[in-house]
Scaffold this active site. Structure first.
Site, mmCIF file in Angstrom:
data_model
loop_
_atom_site.group_PDB
_atom_site.id
_atom_site.type_symbol
_atom_site.label_atom_id
_atom_site.label_comp_id
_atom_site.label_asym_id
_atom_site.label_seq_id
_atom_site.Cartn_x
_atom_site.Cartn_y
_atom_site.Cartn_z
ATOM 1 N N SER A 24 7.083 -5.768 11.880
ATOM 2 C CA SER A 24 8.311 -5.323 12.546
ATOM 3 C C SER A 24 9.119 -4.391 11.659
ATOM 4 C CB SER A 24 9.145 -6.532 12.980
ATOM 5 O OG SER A 24 9.458 -7.324 11.855
ATOM 6 N N ILE A 26 9.474 0.006 10.725
ATOM 7 C CA ILE A 26 9.641 1.176 11.605
ATOM 8 C C ILE A 26 8.346 1.489 12.363
ATOM 9 C CG2 ILE A 26 9.133 2.920 9.808
ATOM 10 C CD1 ILE A 26 11.439 4.586 11.188
ATOM 11 N N GLY A 27 7.189 1.276 11.722
ATOM 12 C CA GLY A 27 5.918 1.564 12.379
ATOM 13 C C GLY A 27 5.689 0.646 13.575
ATOM 14 N N THR A 52 11.167 -1.409 5.505
ATOM 15 C CA THR A 52 12.047 -0.541 6.298
ATOM 16 C C THR A 52 13.512 -0.935 6.108
ATOM 17 O OG1 THR A 52 10.326 -0.189 7.931
ATOM 18 C CG2 THR A 52 12.592 0.202 8.660
ATOM 19 N N GLN A 56 16.784 3.076 1.401
ATOM 20 C CA GLN A 56 18.151 3.498 1.103
ATOM 21 C C GLN A 56 18.367 4.970 1.426
ATOM 22 O OE1 GLN A 56 18.577 2.667 -3.059
ATOM 23 N NE2 GLN A 56 18.624 0.456 -2.783
ATOM 24 N N GLU A 117 16.660 15.770 -1.724
ATOM 25 C CA GLU A 117 15.969 14.830 -2.618
ATOM 26 C C GLU A 117 14.856 15.557 -3.352
ATOM 27 O OE1 GLU A 117 14.778 11.311 -0.497
ATOM 28 O OE2 GLU A 117 16.721 10.381 -0.809
ATOM 29 N N ASP A 206 -1.643 -8.274 2.180
ATOM 30 C CA ASP A 206 -2.781 -9.138 2.518
ATOM 31 C C ASP A 206 -3.463 -8.718 3.820
ATOM 32 O OD1 ASP A 206 -0.249 -10.177 3.512
ATOM 33 O OD2 ASP A 206 -1.382 -11.837 4.360
ATOM 34 N N HIS A 227 8.591 3.684 -8.839
ATOM 35 C CA HIS A 227 9.963 4.194 -8.822
ATOM 36 C C HIS A 227 10.584 3.968 -10.194
ATOM 37 C CE1 HIS A 227 14.064 4.991 -7.672
ATOM 38 N NE2 HIS A 227 13.622 5.437 -6.502
ATOM 39 N N ARG A 264 9.778 12.025 -9.828
ATOM 40 C CA ARG A 264 9.794 10.572 -9.943
ATOM 41 C C ARG A 264 8.753 10.033 -10.939
ATOM 42 N NH1 ARG A 264 10.045 7.522 -4.136
ATOM 43 N NH2 ARG A 264 12.190 8.206 -4.058
ATOM 44 N N HIS A 325 6.298 0.877 -6.007
ATOM 45 C CA HIS A 325 7.256 1.112 -4.936
ATOM 46 C C HIS A 325 6.588 1.414 -3.601
ATOM 47 C CE1 HIS A 325 10.883 2.481 -3.036
ATOM 48 N NE2 HIS A 325 10.505 3.731 -2.978
ATOM 49 N N ARG A 360 3.731 10.868 -2.677
ATOM 50 C CA ARG A 360 4.599 10.883 -1.493
ATOM 51 C C ARG A 360 5.897 11.601 -1.799
ATOM 52 N NH1 ARG A 360 8.923 7.020 0.675
ATOM 53 N NH2 ARG A 360 9.074 6.546 -1.534
ATOM 54 N N LEU A 366 9.400 6.941 6.206
ATOM 55 C CA LEU A 366 10.030 6.446 7.440
ATOM 56 C C LEU A 366 9.633 7.358 8.596
ATOM 57 C CD1 LEU A 366 13.613 5.458 6.178
ATOM 58 C CD2 LEU A 366 11.826 3.909 6.948
#
Ligand SMILES: Cc1cc2nc3c(=O)[nH]c(=O)nc-3n(C[C@H](O)[C@H](O)[C@H](O)COP(=O)(O)OP(=O)(O)OC[C@H]3O[C@@H](n4cnc5c(N)ncnc54)[C@H](O)[C@@H]3O)c2cc1C
Length: 502
Positions: A24, A26-27, A52, A56, A117, A206, A227, A264, A325, A360, A366
């Site tokens: 549950s 965003i996907g 999700t 931040q 960003e 898992d 991160h 990063r 992360h 990424r 998201l």
């Protein structure tokens, strides 16, 4: 290696579901909401809040007339170091523009100003203060309730079926059997298999292991993003935006040793090396105050979480450590979320659509869950015409009585020490030998849900270790101290199946 638990579905009550969405975030929520809008009755199975909710920074999308999806694509490709899949990346940046309208119509109210960003050439990150993920999750969840989508609180244990999905087992205090015509895995990443992580405990990777037991392929599992600024001994992440606004990274003498605005992975490695020398590293947020920024107003969630843990960022620097992360790889799927097993789809962080390549770009994940959740729903809408329900029953008889010779904490330590920010052949081999040794007698383990979970996390770790060993180069977030450069012959995806790495 296939089924682990002891069960016989012909002796269990059985329910039938056409589409089960597991997860549950965003996907999962996007897939379920779109299915419902299309007139299909999905059921959500979840064990709780995932990544999700904790996001931040925001969600990246080229909505400004001065920006363009093509620029977004170029920025993403630059970060992905030659491994972004162009077909899916084009879909992400183009369809993202449409899907953001869905988020807004589902009730997410973004701040007026956007942020820039790392790696983006335009300020295209849409945010809600520093709690974008919570705002998105809350809006989507409200919609799920409004549309009366059925939610089961429980944990996926087994996928059943030969060559195609026919059912699943889940656990909510007892074991249940569901016949399903299709299953969407939206179970999030696997970064919590590392000792230091920004991920919450419900996201453990898992389900990727469950898929591996069904001989599904996992792609690019070596690419794990670390991160740089997670508060030591916690999973509290201090967003890049804090450095962007002027916070310093300092050692115990208060001296800066790295340009805070570098990519990063470079910042994370600089901190990691300092820590390895036995030094301490802190994030000093006081320069923001000197610039007239009120920490509680600008970063309310981070500020509150720090205060709750006894830190006072207005008075003293906060101890930090780089932490695992984001799991870039995942179950190999096409641009409609289809895996190699009929009726099985994967979406979000547990899937690999190839958009991120080897690294990424911030705030693209998201958007990935949103865009590909939507497409997966449409695909399933059409596929249901072909996916027939099954009458089959399944059983597995195992009588193991042993406990595994290791724990989840042992895996986390192993992965951190041997497969973290700096990797090297000998150390990776040592870790693989150790893990294989631990797994050797798994057939004799007691068939409990706890042991099932440990086994499946171990299989995901096995994929990451094997692919990290295979990739004898440094690319994106994968850094090999013994091969600190890119090698043309490795400009391709890794593919892991149980018993083989390609
Ligand atoms: C602290 C933090 C900050 C971040 N900030 C950003 C950001 O600003 N922008 C951005 O784009 N990305 C960000 N990310 C990454 C982003 O949050 C995730 O990639 C994204 O939310 C993943 O969504 P998802 O739907 O795939 O999975 P998740 O949101 O992680 O949800 C996974 C779901 O699967 C369920 N689940 C897992 N296993 C099982 C099982 N066996 N049985 C039943 N249910 C199961 C969980 O309970 C959960 O409901 C951040 C991540 C973290 C940890």
């Amino acid at each position: 290696m296939e089924l682990f638990l002891n069960f016989n579905t012909s002796l269990m009550p059985c329910e039938e579901v056409s589409v089960l969405v597991c997860g549950s975030g965003i996907g999962g929520l996007t897939t379920a909401l779109m299915l419902k809008e299309l007139g299909v009755e999905p059921v959500i199975l979840t064990r709780g809040i995932g990544n999700t909710y904790y996001s931040q920074g925001g969600i990246a999308c080229a909505l400004d007339p001065k920006d363009s999806p093509y620029l977004h694509l170029l920025d993403t490709q630059r970060a992905g170091r030659g491994l972004c899949r162009e077909e899916t990346l084009r879909i992400l940046v183009d369809e993202g523009v449409q899907r953001m309208a869905d988020l807004i119509r589902w009730g997410v109210v973004f701040d007026e100003e956007t942020t820039l960003e790392g790696g983006h050439s335009f300020p295209r990150v849409y945010k809600v203060k520093d709690y974008t993920g919570r705002a998105i999750y809350t809006a989507l969840w409200r919609k799920v309730e409004e549309l009366k989508i059925r939610v089961i609180r429980g944990e996926l244990q087994e996928i059943l079926g030969d060559g195609k999905v026919e059912g699943i087992l889940y656990y909510d205090g007892e074991l249940h059997f569901l016949r399903v015509r299709s299953l969407v895995l939206a179970t999030g990443g696997a970064a919590s298999m590392f000792l230091h992580t920004s991920n919450p405990v419900k996201v453990r990777g898992d389900a990727i292991g469950i898929a591996l037991r069904k001989t599904l392929e996992v792609e690019n599992a070596e690419f794990v993003q670390f991160h740089p600024t997670v508060v030591k001994d916690t999973n509290i992440l201090i967003s890049e935006a804090v450095r962007g606004e002027g916070a310093y990274i300092v050692d115990e003498r208060g001296e800066r040793f790295v340009d805070e605005l570098k990519p990063r992975d470079e910042v994370a490695r600089a901190i990691y090396r300092k820590l390895k020398e036995g030094r301490q590293v802190f994030l000093d947020m006081r320069p923001l105050i000197k610039r007239g920024i009120n920490l509680g107003d600008r970063f309310p969630t981070i500020y509150q979480m720090l205060r709750e843990r006894g830190f006072d960022p207005e008075r003293e620097p906060v101890p930090i450590t780089p932490s695992a992360h984001y799991f870039i790889g995942g179950i190999r799927v096409d641009s409609y979320g289809r895996s190699s097993m009929e009726g099985l789809y994967a979406v979000g962080e547990c899937a690999c659509t190839g958009i991120h390549g080897a690294n990424r770009l911030a705030s693209n994940s998201l958007l990935e869950g949103l865009v590909f959740g939507y497409r997966t729903a449409y695909r399933i809408f059409h596929d249901l015409a072909y996916l027939k329900s099954s009458r089959a029953n399944f059983k597995n008889k195992r009588e193991g009585s042993e406990e595994p010779p290791y724990s989840f904490e042992d895996i986390r330590r192993l992965m951190w020490n041997h497969c973290g920010l700096e990797r090297e052949e000998g150390s990776l081999k040592e870790a693989l030998d150790k893990l294989r040794g631990w797994l050797e007698g798994w057939q004799n383990w007691k068939p409990t849900v706890e042991n099932r979970q440990l086994l499946d996390i171990s299989l995901t770790a096995l994929a990451t270790l094997s692919c990290a060993l295979w990739r004898r180069e440094s690319r994106g977030v994968h850094y090999r101290a013994d091969y600190p450069y890119e090698r043309e012959e490795y400009r391709r995806d890794s593919l892991f199946k149980l018993n083989s790495v390609l």
